[in-house]
Design an enzyme around this catalytic site. Structure first.
Site, PDB file in Angstrom:
ATOM      1  N   VAL A  62      45.857  12.203 -63.359  1.00  0.00           N
ATOM      2  CA  VAL A  62      46.461  10.880 -63.516  1.00  0.00           C
ATOM      3  C   VAL A  62      46.161  10.358 -64.914  1.00  0.00           C
ATOM      4  O   VAL A  62      45.026  10.466 -65.397  1.00  0.00           O
ATOM      5  CB  VAL A  62      45.879   9.898 -62.474  1.00  0.00           C
ATOM      6  N   CYS A  63      47.180   9.800 -65.563  1.00  0.00           N
ATOM      7  CA  CYS A  63      47.000   9.125 -66.849  1.00  0.00           C
ATOM      8  C   CYS A  63      47.634   7.738 -66.716  1.00  0.00           C
ATOM      9  O   CYS A  63      47.721   7.199 -65.627  1.00  0.00           O
ATOM     10  CB  CYS A  63      47.604   9.934 -67.995  1.00  0.00           C
ATOM     11  N   TYR A  64      48.058   7.154 -67.801  1.00  0.00           N
ATOM     12  CA  TYR A  64      48.659   5.819 -67.764  1.00  0.00           C
ATOM     13  C   TYR A  64      50.038   5.820 -67.107  1.00  0.00           C
ATOM     14  O   TYR A  64      50.307   5.050 -66.199  1.00  0.00           O
ATOM     15  CB  TYR A  64      48.787   5.242 -69.179  1.00  0.00           C
TER      16      TYR A  64
END
Length: 105
Positions: A62-64
């Protein structure tokens, strides 16, 4: 070379206990809010994560917004994990529809 796949927020939410969830955002953003049971993954703890996580455990990166996580997912997939996903929409998509945990009191 092992490839990663894409996964939706809803698919992760429906089965979140089935995944090792790693969040690659910066430490302050992670502390301000993250997915339940997510591990903040950085260069400092990547080797430990790879060593201590069973290769058959599916990993969700997961990132932004779901862009940077694709490159990280490819790196993790290259470390011998059977199943690696990049979560489409990233944490921002999760935040709009699912519970968030904060490390700040």
């Amino acid at each position: 070379m092992t490839q990663f796949s894409h996964i939706t927020v809803q698919d992760v939410a429906d089965n979140k206990d089935s995944y090792a969830i790693v969040d690659i955002r910066d430490p302050q953003s992670f502390a301000n809010g993250h997915m339940p049971d997510a591990l903040h993954l950085s260069n400092d703890n990547l080797a430990t994560f790879i060593e201590n996580t069973p290769k058959e455990k599916p990993v969700v990166v997961v990132c932004y917004h779901g862009i940077s996580s694709q490159q990280a997912a490819q790196v993790i997939a290259g470390q011998g994990f059977d199943t690696v996903y990049s979560m489409d929409g990233g944490f921002e998509a999760w935040r709009l529809s699912q519970p968030v945990v904060s490390d700040n009191a």
